[in-house]
Design a protein around this motif. Structure first.
Motif, PDB file in Angstrom:
ATOM      1  N   LYS A 102      76.655  52.365  14.703  1.00  0.00           N
ATOM      2  CA  LYS A 102      76.442  51.936  16.099  1.00  0.00           C
ATOM      3  C   LYS A 102      77.727  51.997  16.925  1.00  0.00           C
ATOM      4  N   ASP A 113      78.416  39.668  21.206  1.00  0.00           N
ATOM      5  CA  ASP A 113      77.710  40.862  21.673  1.00  0.00           C
ATOM      6  C   ASP A 113      76.491  40.446  22.499  1.00  0.00           C
ATOM      7  N   SER A 168      71.327  39.694  19.558  1.00  0.00           N
ATOM      8  CA  SER A 168      72.699  39.212  19.732  1.00  0.00           C
ATOM      9  C   SER A 168      72.845  38.493  21.074  1.00  0.00           C
ATOM     10  N   TYR A 169      72.088  38.922  22.096  1.00  0.00           N
ATOM     11  CA  TYR A 169      72.115  38.214  23.386  1.00  0.00           C
ATOM     12  C   TYR A 169      71.632  36.773  23.218  1.00  0.00           C
ATOM     13  N   LYS A 181      71.776  44.830  33.593  1.00  0.00           N
ATOM     14  CA  LYS A 181      71.992  44.038  32.365  1.00  0.00           C
ATOM     15  C   LYS A 181      73.228  43.148  32.513  1.00  0.00           C
ATOM     16  N   ARG A 212      68.188  48.814  26.328  1.00  0.00           N
ATOM     17  CA  ARG A 212      68.017  47.952  25.154  1.00  0.00           C
ATOM     18  C   ARG A 212      67.547  46.545  25.524  1.00  0.00           C
ATOM     19  N   MET A 213      67.622  46.207  26.821  1.00  0.00           N
ATOM     20  CA  MET A 213      67.216  44.864  27.242  1.00  0.00           C
ATOM     21  C   MET A 213      65.971  44.890  28.129  1.00  0.00           C
ATOM     22  N   ASP A 258      79.420  44.860  27.497  1.00  0.00           N
ATOM     23  CA  ASP A 258      78.370  44.386  26.576  1.00  0.00           C
ATOM     24  C   ASP A 258      78.856  43.280  25.643  1.00  0.00           C
ATOM     25  N   ASN A 261      72.122  43.755  22.754  1.00  0.00           N
ATOM     26  CA  ASN A 261      70.732  43.882  22.292  1.00  0.00           C
ATOM     27  C   ASN A 261      70.101  42.487  22.277  1.00  0.00           C
ATOM     28  N   LYS A 262      68.788  42.440  22.113  1.00  0.00           N
ATOM     29  CA  LYS A 262      68.089  41.178  22.347  1.00  0.00           C
ATOM     30  C   LYS A 262      68.525  40.054  21.399  1.00  0.00           C
TER      31      LYS A 262
END
Ligand code: G1P
Length: 289
Positions: free
Chosen positions: A171, A255, A261-262, A23, A13-14, A129, A258-259
């Motif tokens: 999810k 979280d 939320s990162y 990650k 996802r990253m 995560d 994922n991009k």
């Protein structure tokens, strides 16, 4: 009690950031994500961590190992503060062990891979995560440390949950209660369709298990995608009359899986940073539309 931290996932996802680095090694300001996770476990009172890892993830082990070359260079150049920071990455009273997962067969399989290092004893699972704070606004210990205490008092396995938007339930693992008053979980399902979800209480990735989970994990069959789900082993434990309690997260989760939320989490931690926070806030104001 030991903690299992599964870090074998390939971080698709990253991508492309995670093509050559794990990650878990992506930074939030000046520390990799996994360092926040290890700090959380240490703050909660855990002293023995088990990483379930993969051939491509050696940099995680290296990060927590001593680097003689770096330390002697910082010593020679009298960079005292940096030296202290580097030395505090792995607290002296913390032990980290690693075991390889071998095959990518899901979270349940990753946890089961750690059985030989944990033995037939209770243990915690922390998924890397999501970052979760250990003190509330009144500086009281909450979340992982509190779950550990609840387990020690009651002997009941604990699963952390958080309310999510109804459209996001697919999810996560999702629970509902047998009894709201005592937080006992009646059902747990992995990534249900929105219309089938028993509630909007999502599993956040913090668990404390009695040793009974091992048998259920060993007996859990792979799902349609070939993965052994930790959620299915918890469901089997509940079905065999073991009490599993939910712990409602106290405060926000952050979280990084994922991009979007990162990016949000990075900004949050940059704003909290003692040295950089004020300048970051000033900069963000110049961008505000
Ligand atoms: C895993 C668990 C899921 C849980 C989630 C939390 O899913 O299987 O039950 O809600 O972590 O992050 P994953 O995110 O690995 O697909």
């Amino acid at each position: 009690m030991k903690v299992v931290i599964p870090v074998a996932g390939l971080g698709t996802r990253m991508l492309p950031a995670t093509k050559a680095i794990p990650k878990e090694m992506l930074p939030l300001v000046d520390k990799p994500l996994i360092q926040y996770i290890v700090d959380e476990c240490h703050q909660a009172g855990f002293r023995e961590l088990v990483f379930v890892t993969h051939a491509s993830k050696n940099s995680i082990e290296n990060h927590f190992d001593t680097s003689f070359e770096l330390e002697s260079m910082l010593e020679q150049r009298v960079k005292r503060q940096l030296l202290d920071e580097v030395r505090s990455i792995c607290p002296a009273d913390l032990t980290i062990s690693c075991i390889r997962q071998g095959e990518a067969k899901g979270l349940g399989h990753a946890v089961l891979s750690a059985h030989s290092l944990i033995g037939d004893a209770p243990f915690a699972v922390v998924l890397p995560d999501v970052l979760i704070e250990q003190l509330n606004q009144k500086d009281e210990p909450v979340n992982l440390g509190a779950m550990l205490q609840h387990f020690e008092v009651s002997g009941h396995s604990q699963v952390m949950v958080e309310e999510v938007a109804k459209e996001d339930v697919s999810k996560y693992g999702v629970i509902d209660f047998a009894d709201h008053k005592d937080q006992r979980i009646a059902h747990i399902v992995e990534k249900p369709a929105v219309e089938d979800a028993p509630s909007n209480l999502a599993v956040v990735g913090r668990y404390v298990f009695s040793q009974d989970i091992w048998t259920h994990l060993a007996n859990t069959q792979p799902d349609a995608s070939g993965e052994i789900q930790l959620t299915d082993a918890i469901a089997a434990m509940i079905a065999s009359d073991h009490q599993v309690k939910s712990y409602s997260i106290d405060g926000p989760s952050h979280d990084c899986g994922n991009k979007l939320s990162y990016v949000k989490t990075f900004i949050h931690y940059a704003l909290q940073d003692k040295k950089l926070g004020a300048d970051v806030a000033k900069y963000l104001k110049t961008l505000a539309v």
